[in-house]
Motif scaffolding. Sequence first.
Motif, PDB file in Angstrom:
ATOM      1  N   LYS A  52       0.820  -1.283   0.048  1.00 23.78           N
ATOM      2  CA  LYS A  52      -0.058   0.186  -0.067  1.00 23.78           C
ATOM      3  C   LYS A  52       1.081   1.263  -0.020  1.00 23.78           C
ATOM      4  CE  LYS A  52      -3.287   2.302   2.721  1.00 23.78           C
ATOM      5  NZ  LYS A  52      -3.991   2.497   4.172  1.00 23.78           N
ATOM      6  N   ARG A  57       0.843   8.880  -4.609  1.00 26.24           N
ATOM      7  CA  ARG A  57      -0.489   8.295  -5.090  1.00 26.24           C
ATOM      8  C   ARG A  57      -0.190   7.413  -6.495  1.00 26.24           C
ATOM      9  NH1 ARG A  57      -5.568  11.896  -7.040  1.00 26.24           N
ATOM     10  NH2 ARG A  57      -6.862  10.103  -7.686  1.00 26.24           N
ATOM     11  N   HIS A  63      -7.900   2.673 -10.940  1.00 27.39           N
ATOM     12  CA  HIS A  63      -8.178   2.517  -9.424  1.00 27.39           C
ATOM     13  C   HIS A  63      -7.040   3.033  -8.582  1.00 27.39           C
ATOM     14  CE1 HIS A  63     -10.870  -0.799 -10.670  1.00 27.39           C
ATOM     15  NE2 HIS A  63      -9.847  -1.361 -11.494  1.00 27.39           N
ATOM     16  N   ASP A  64      -7.529   3.538  -7.347  1.00 26.95           N
ATOM     17  CA  ASP A  64      -6.731   4.275  -6.273  1.00 26.95           C
ATOM     18  C   ASP A  64      -6.007   3.282  -5.577  1.00 26.95           C
ATOM     19  OD1 ASP A  64      -5.445   5.837  -4.467  1.00 26.95           O
ATOM     20  OD2 ASP A  64      -7.100   7.109  -4.244  1.00 26.95           O
ATOM     21  N   ARG A  66      -4.185   3.586  -3.051  1.00 23.34           N
ATOM     22  CA  ARG A  66      -4.270   3.736  -1.628  1.00 23.34           C
ATOM     23  C   ARG A  66      -5.366   3.115  -0.970  1.00 23.34           C
ATOM     24  NH1 ARG A  66      -4.118  10.264  -1.942  1.00 23.34           N
ATOM     25  NH2 ARG A  66      -5.738   9.602  -3.337  1.00 23.34           N
ATOM     26  N   THR A  67      -6.292   2.892  -1.529  1.00 27.21           N
ATOM     27  CA  THR A  67      -7.378   2.128  -0.699  1.00 27.21           C
ATOM     28  C   THR A  67      -7.427   0.531  -1.118  1.00 27.21           C
ATOM     29  OG1 THR A  67      -8.951   2.128  -2.778  1.00 27.21           O
ATOM     30  CG2 THR A  67      -8.770   4.216  -1.546  1.00 27.21           C
ATOM     31  N   ARG A  68      -7.982  -0.235  -0.202  1.00 22.74           N
ATOM     32  CA  ARG A  68      -8.150  -1.602  -0.214  1.00 22.74           C
ATOM     33  C   ARG A  68      -8.920  -2.107  -1.375  1.00 22.74           C
ATOM     34  NH1 ARG A  68      -9.535  -5.500   5.045  1.00 22.74           N
ATOM     35  NH2 ARG A  68      -8.477  -7.161   4.148  1.00 22.74           N
ATOM     36  N   SER A  69     -10.112  -1.354  -1.624  1.00 26.65           N
ATOM     37  CA  SER A  69     -10.873  -1.622  -2.764  1.00 26.65           C
ATOM     38  C   SER A  69     -10.312  -1.434  -4.205  1.00 26.65           C
ATOM     39  CB  SER A  69     -12.082  -1.027  -2.658  1.00 26.65           C
ATOM     40  OG  SER A  69     -11.851   0.307  -2.917  1.00 26.65           O
ATOM     41  N   ARG A  71      -6.930  -1.760  -4.604  1.00 29.07           N
ATOM     42  CA  ARG A  71      -5.848  -2.735  -4.800  1.00 29.07           C
ATOM     43  C   ARG A  71      -6.560  -3.959  -4.941  1.00 29.07           C
ATOM     44  NH1 ARG A  71      -4.301  -0.029  -0.216  1.00 29.07           N
ATOM     45  NH2 ARG A  71      -4.726  -1.897   1.179  1.00 29.07           N
TER      46      ARG A  71
END
Length: 125
Positions: A52, A57, A63-64, A66-69, A71
């Motif tokens: 992460k 950024r 997809h970002d 930084r977010t779990r969703s 990744r």
Amino acid sequence: MRVVVDGLAHTYRRHRVLDRIDVEFGPGILGLLGPNGAGKTTLLRLLSGILKPRVGRIRAGGHDLRTRSGRRALRGKLGYLPQVAELPADMSPRSFLEYTGILKAIADPRERRRQAGELISSLDE
């Protein structure tokens, strides 16, 4: 897949491996060259969603990371093979396939088991 990296930095035990990287690239083959310890593997792990990003950024395929969703969504689209791909000696083929299902963001354990069994059965054909 379009990837945009803004201000990415990463540190291991107070040793800065990546220092404010800004880069953008699109579809195709990307090669990373550099000496041992330059941060190539760390960068690939960040770009693939295994690590992460803590500073900066990464947007990959929309997809970002930084977010779990973000990744998790990326893992459903991306394959990643480390340089040394060794499996634990006690890991069975079925366990390996179920583990791969986790990496590919198949959240339901029953679905992972079903797909693993289906793949193993197809080997007997």
